[in-house]
Design a protein around this motif. Structure first.
Motif, PDB file in Angstrom:
ATOM      1  N   LEU A 183       0.841  -1.196   0.000  1.00 28.53           N
ATOM      2  CA  LEU A 183       0.000   0.000   0.000  1.00 28.53           C
ATOM      3  C   LEU A 183       0.873   1.242   0.000  1.00 28.53           C
ATOM      4  CD1 LEU A 183      -2.817   1.355   0.294  1.00 28.53           C
ATOM      5  CD2 LEU A 183      -2.546   1.119   2.776  1.00 28.53           C
ATOM      6  N   PHE A 184       0.663   2.106  -0.995  1.00 25.00           N
ATOM      7  CA  PHE A 184       1.316   3.410  -1.054  1.00 25.00           C
ATOM      8  C   PHE A 184       0.299   4.448  -0.583  1.00 25.00           C
ATOM      9  CE2 PHE A 184       3.469   0.758  -4.174  1.00 25.00           C
ATOM     10  CZ  PHE A 184       4.812   1.001  -3.904  1.00 25.00           C
ATOM     11  N   ALA A 185       0.404   4.874   0.666  1.00 21.02           N
ATOM     12  CA  ALA A 185      -0.606   5.744   1.262  1.00 21.02           C
ATOM     13  C   ALA A 185      -0.155   7.202   1.210  1.00 21.02           C
ATOM     14  CB  ALA A 185      -0.868   5.332   2.708  1.00 21.02           C
ATOM     15  N   PRO A 186      -0.906   8.075   0.538  1.00 19.53           N
ATOM     16  CA  PRO A 186      -0.558   9.498   0.529  1.00 19.53           C
ATOM     17  C   PRO A 186      -0.723  10.105   1.924  1.00 19.53           C
ATOM     18  CG  PRO A 186      -2.066   8.954  -1.271  1.00 19.53           C
ATOM     19  CD  PRO A 186      -2.043   7.774  -0.340  1.00 19.53           C
ATOM     20  N   SER A 187       0.188  10.981   2.267  1.00 16.45           N
ATOM     21  CA  SER A 187       0.122  11.684   3.545  1.00 16.45           C
ATOM     22  C   SER A 187      -1.094  12.604   3.571  1.00 16.45           C
ATOM     23  CB  SER A 187       1.394  12.500   3.760  1.00 16.45           C
ATOM     24  OG  SER A 187       1.469  13.540   2.791  1.00 16.45           O
ATOM     25  N   ASN A 188      -1.431  13.106   4.747  1.00 16.29           N
ATOM     26  CA  ASN A 188      -2.531  14.071   4.848  1.00 16.29           C
ATOM     27  C   ASN A 188      -2.248  15.315   4.013  1.00 16.29           C
ATOM     28  OD1 ASN A 188      -4.124  12.494   6.486  1.00 16.29           O
ATOM     29  ND2 ASN A 188      -3.513  13.494   8.387  1.00 16.29           N
ATOM     30  N   HIS A 189      -0.998  15.756   4.009  1.00 18.74           N
ATOM     31  CA  HIS A 189      -0.635  16.930   3.210  1.00 18.74           C
ATOM     32  C   HIS A 189      -0.880  16.659   1.726  1.00 18.74           C
ATOM     33  CE1 HIS A 189       1.434  20.597   2.079  1.00 18.74           C
ATOM     34  NE2 HIS A 189       2.264  19.902   1.317  1.00 18.74           N
ATOM     35  N   ALA A 190      -0.544  15.437   1.281  1.00 17.48           N
ATOM     36  CA  ALA A 190      -0.762  15.080  -0.120  1.00 17.48           C
ATOM     37  C   ALA A 190      -2.251  15.052  -0.454  1.00 17.48           C
ATOM     38  CB  ALA A 190      -0.129  13.719  -0.402  1.00 17.48           C
ATOM     39  N   MET A 191      -3.058  14.524   0.443  1.00 15.46           N
ATOM     40  CA  MET A 191      -4.514  14.477   0.211  1.00 15.46           C
ATOM     41  C   MET A 191      -5.114  15.883   0.175  1.00 15.46           C
ATOM     42  SD  MET A 191      -5.643  11.334  -0.247  1.00 15.46           S
ATOM     43  CE  MET A 191      -7.368  11.250   0.294  1.00 15.46           C
ATOM     44  N   ARG A 192      -4.627  16.777   1.019  1.00 17.48           N
ATOM     45  CA  ARG A 192      -5.143  18.152   1.007  1.00 17.48           C
ATOM     46  C   ARG A 192      -4.794  18.841  -0.308  1.00 17.48           C
ATOM     47  NH1 ARG A 192      -2.749  18.222   6.358  1.00 17.48           N
ATOM     48  NH2 ARG A 192      -4.370  17.722   7.913  1.00 17.48           N
ATOM     49  N   ARG A 193      -3.574  18.615  -0.784  1.00 15.09           N
ATOM     50  CA  ARG A 193      -3.195  19.224  -2.070  1.00 15.09           C
ATOM     51  C   ARG A 193      -4.045  18.673  -3.204  1.00 15.09           C
ATOM     52  NH1 ARG A 193       2.995  18.886  -3.352  1.00 15.09           N
ATOM     53  NH2 ARG A 193       2.600  16.747  -2.713  1.00 15.09           N
ATOM     54  N   TYR A 194      -4.457  17.434  -3.064  1.00 14.35           N
ATOM     55  CA  TYR A 194      -5.299  16.813  -4.093  1.00 14.35           C
ATOM     56  C   TYR A 194      -6.723  17.364  -4.057  1.00 14.35           C
ATOM     57  CZ  TYR A 194      -7.202  13.060  -7.018  1.00 14.35           C
ATOM     58  OH  TYR A 194      -7.809  12.346  -8.021  1.00 14.35           O
ATOM     59  N   GLY A 195      -7.133  17.903  -2.904  1.00 13.30           N
ATOM     60  CA  GLY A 195      -8.458  18.510  -2.809  1.00 13.30           C
ATOM     61  C   GLY A 195      -9.328  18.015  -1.678  1.00 13.30           C
ATOM     62  N   TYR A 196      -8.850  17.008  -0.945  1.00  9.42           N
ATOM     63  CA  TYR A 196      -9.610  16.507   0.199  1.00  9.42           C
ATOM     64  C   TYR A 196      -8.995  17.098   1.470  1.00  9.42           C
ATOM     65  CZ  TYR A 196     -11.667  13.168  -3.061  1.00  9.42           C
ATOM     66  OH  TYR A 196     -12.324  12.592  -4.120  1.00  9.42           O
ATOM     67  N   THR A 197      -9.629  18.123   1.997  1.00 12.52           N
ATOM     68  CA  THR A 197      -9.029  18.877   3.095  1.00 12.52           C
ATOM     69  C   THR A 197      -9.515  18.461   4.473  1.00 12.52           C
ATOM     70  OG1 THR A 197     -10.727  20.596   2.882  1.00 12.52           O
ATOM     71  CG2 THR A 197      -8.697  20.881   1.598  1.00 12.52           C
ATOM     72  N   SER A 198     -10.549  17.630   4.542  1.00 11.89           N
ATOM     73  CA  SER A 198     -11.073  17.226   5.846  1.00 11.89           C
ATOM     74  C   SER A 198     -11.696  15.840   5.756  1.00 11.89           C
ATOM     75  CB  SER A 198     -12.129  18.228   6.332  1.00 11.89           C
ATOM     76  OG  SER A 198     -13.294  18.148   5.516  1.00 11.89           O
ATOM     77  N   ILE A 199     -11.844  15.202   6.922  1.00 13.44           N
ATOM     78  CA  ILE A 199     -12.501  13.901   6.998  1.00 13.44           C
ATOM     79  C   ILE A 199     -13.930  14.005   6.467  1.00 13.44           C
ATOM     80  CG2 ILE A 199     -13.373  12.140   8.573  1.00 13.44           C
ATOM     81  CD1 ILE A 199     -10.421  11.913   8.302  1.00 13.44           C
ATOM     82  N   GLN A 200     -14.613  15.076   6.836  1.00 16.33           N
ATOM     83  CA  GLN A 200     -15.998  15.256   6.416  1.00 16.33           C
ATOM     84  C   GLN A 200     -16.106  15.341   4.898  1.00 16.33           C
ATOM     85  OE1 GLN A 200     -18.554  14.976   8.467  1.00 16.33           O
ATOM     86  NE2 GLN A 200     -19.958  15.144   6.715  1.00 16.33           N
ATOM     87  N   GLN A 201     -15.163  16.021   4.282  1.00 16.81           N
ATOM     88  CA  GLN A 201     -15.179  16.142   2.830  1.00 16.81           C
ATOM     89  C   GLN A 201     -14.984  14.782   2.163  1.00 16.81           C
ATOM     90  OE1 GLN A 201     -12.359  18.967   1.315  1.00 16.81           O
ATOM     91  NE2 GLN A 201     -13.162  18.890  -0.777  1.00 16.81           N
ATOM     92  N   VAL A 202     -14.128  13.964   2.737  1.00 18.97           N
ATOM     93  CA  VAL A 202     -13.927  12.612   2.198  1.00 18.97           C
ATOM     94  C   VAL A 202     -15.202  11.792   2.361  1.00 18.97           C
ATOM     95  CG1 VAL A 202     -12.590  10.481   2.398  1.00 18.97           C
ATOM     96  CG2 VAL A 202     -11.439  12.691   2.664  1.00 18.97           C
ATOM     97  N   LYS A 203     -15.852  11.916   3.511  1.00 17.53           N
ATOM     98  CA  LYS A 203     -17.086  11.162   3.752  1.00 17.53           C
ATOM     99  C   LYS A 203     -18.191  11.540   2.763  1.00 17.53           C
ATOM    100  CE  LYS A 203     -16.520  10.212   8.696  1.00 17.53           C
ATOM    101  NZ  LYS A 203     -17.045  10.469  10.059  1.00 17.53           N
ATOM    102  N   GLU A 204     -18.163  12.782   2.320  1.00 13.99           N
ATOM    103  CA  GLU A 204     -19.212  13.253   1.409  1.00 13.99           C
ATOM    104  C   GLU A 204     -18.862  13.049  -0.058  1.00 13.99           C
ATOM    105  OE1 GLU A 204     -19.607  17.316   2.560  1.00 13.99           O
ATOM    106  OE2 GLU A 204     -20.665  16.859   4.447  1.00 13.99           O
ATOM    107  N   ALA A 205     -17.654  12.569  -0.344  1.00 14.03           N
ATOM    108  CA  ALA A 205     -17.218  12.399  -1.728  1.00 14.03           C
ATOM    109  C   ALA A 205     -17.898  11.197  -2.375  1.00 14.03           C
ATOM    110  CB  ALA A 205     -15.703  12.236  -1.773  1.00 14.03           C
ATOM    111  N   ASN A 206     -17.891  11.180  -3.690  1.00 14.29           N
ATOM    112  CA  ASN A 206     -18.462  10.073  -4.443  1.00 14.29           C
ATOM    113  C   ASN A 206     -17.674   8.791  -4.183  1.00 14.29           C
ATOM    114  OD1 ASN A 206     -18.261   8.392  -7.185  1.00 14.29           O
ATOM    115  ND2 ASN A 206     -20.285   9.348  -7.074  1.00 14.29           N
ATOM    116  N   GLN A 207     -18.390   7.724  -3.850  1.00 19.55           N
ATOM    117  CA  GLN A 207     -17.735   6.478  -3.500  1.00 19.55           C
ATOM    118  C   GLN A 207     -16.941   5.897  -4.667  1.00 19.55           C
ATOM    119  OE1 GLN A 207     -20.370   3.338  -2.233  1.00 19.55           O
ATOM    120  NE2 GLN A 207     -18.801   2.341  -1.003  1.00 19.55           N
TER     121      GLN A 207
END
Length: 335
Positions: free
Chosen positions: A217-241
């Motif tokens: 598993l190559f897991a992006p860091s939180n910083h990498a996910m924020r740069r990609y556009g997912y800035t919070s847990i809530q935003q990820v939960k609301e994203a398209n599955q």
């Protein structure tokens, strides 16, 4: 080498002489007790090498030094050099003392194997499973150029098969971290990559990572996910599955791959590939080692949608069903 050591034990017997009121001291009864000390035991060999001083201190802290001196075994002990400890941030025995007894104990146990394993006679295969006293370790024996390379959990074996009267010693260039999670799902959840872990949950792929595997598993860091556009847990939960599943599948590969495995596999072009579970491939590029001409220190990843290469910031985090690497960017299929 055996040395006969004379152990003198004095016994003083005091008798009361009631008739004279004096006390006499009976002369000491010397008893010669001979004890064999085997200087070819694993503990003795480690003690005799100054560049193994930190592991020697760890053995002493846990009492494993006496155990490896007294017991017949056989044992195989994976001994990190002092330079290996320094790379792990432990610069000397004082720094080791700052670590908890629990950490030292689990680390020492993970480096001790019951049995006499002659690594130079292992088959030419990658990641052959062997059990240590602290869990599974994975031994690779492979040919790279003109050299036969031995590795354990991706750590290079610097000196192999040093014989002792009760087993063997293998000197390695990295401290092996014991694994505390049986599945990658648990490992990534326990790590700081909370945004990507939530993406795995939301996409349904956490269940895949709880399977038998093995997986990488190559897991992006939180910083990498924020740069990609997912800035919070809530935003990820609301994203398209489906969108999240597409993203996550491009970060999971079938099979267990330590970073050193890529260095062993990839040929003279210094560029290879890794197929992910979505059938797409990421390019793997070897990083030259400035301190070792012709050698390599790690890898970078590239994907069709990435403008710059993706770097591995933490590597070889072992779980029972695979290996976790933390990367500094999201692997992208499109720009």
């Amino acid at each position: 080498m055996r040395q006969r050591i004379l152990n003198l034990r004095f016994r003083t017997l005091v008798f009361g002489l009631l008739s004279s009121g004096l006390f006499g001291l009976q002369s000491c009864d010397k008893q010669d007790v001979y004890r064999d000390i085997d200087y070819n035991r694993i503990s003795a060999i480690v003690n005799d090498n100054y560049n193994l001083s930190i592991f020697r201190a760890a053995l002493d802290r846990t009492g494993m030094d006496e155990y490896l001196q007294e017991q017949e075994g056989p044992f195989t002990v994976l001994v990190p050099s002092d330079d290996a400890f320094a790379r792990a941030g432990i610069n000397g025995t004082t720094a080791l003392k700052a670590r908890s007894s629990a950490w030292i104990g689990s680390t020492v146990n993970y480096h001790v194997l019951n049995g006499n394993y002659e690594l130079s006679k292992f088959p030419y295969l990658i990641n052959q499973e062997v059990n240590s006293r602290g869990g599974k370790v994975f031994v690779s024996r492979w040919i790279k150029g003109q050299d036969t390379v031995l590795a354990i959990n991706g750590a290079r074996v610097l000196l192999e098969d040093i014989p002792a009267s009760n087993g063997r010693i293998q000197i390695i260039n990295r401290v092996l971290e014991p694994y505390f999670h049986e599945t990658l799902a648990d490992a990534v959840t326990a790590d700081t990559t909370t945004l990507f872990a939530e993406a795995l949950r939301r996409s349904g792929l956490m269940e895949t990572l709880r399977g038998e595997g093995p997986y990488t598993l190559f897991a992006p860091s939180n910083h990498a996910m924020r740069r990609y556009g997912y800035t919070s847990i809530q935003q990820v939960k609301e994203a398209n599955q489906g969108t999240l599943r597409e993203l996550c599948e491009f970060h999971i590969a079938v099979d267990r791959r330590f970073i050193n495995d890529y260095i062993l596999f990839i040929g003279d072009t210094h560029t290879g590939s890794q197929r992910m579970i979505n059938t797409f491939t990421a390019t793997v590029k070897l990083i030259a080692n400035a301190n070792e001409p012709g050698g390599f220190s790690g890898i970078r990843l590239a994907a069709p949608g990435n403008v710059t290469d993706v770097h591995v910031t933490r590597q070889d985090i072992l779980a029972g069903n695979g290996v976790l690497h933390i990367v500094d960017d999201v692997l992208r299929l499109t720009r």
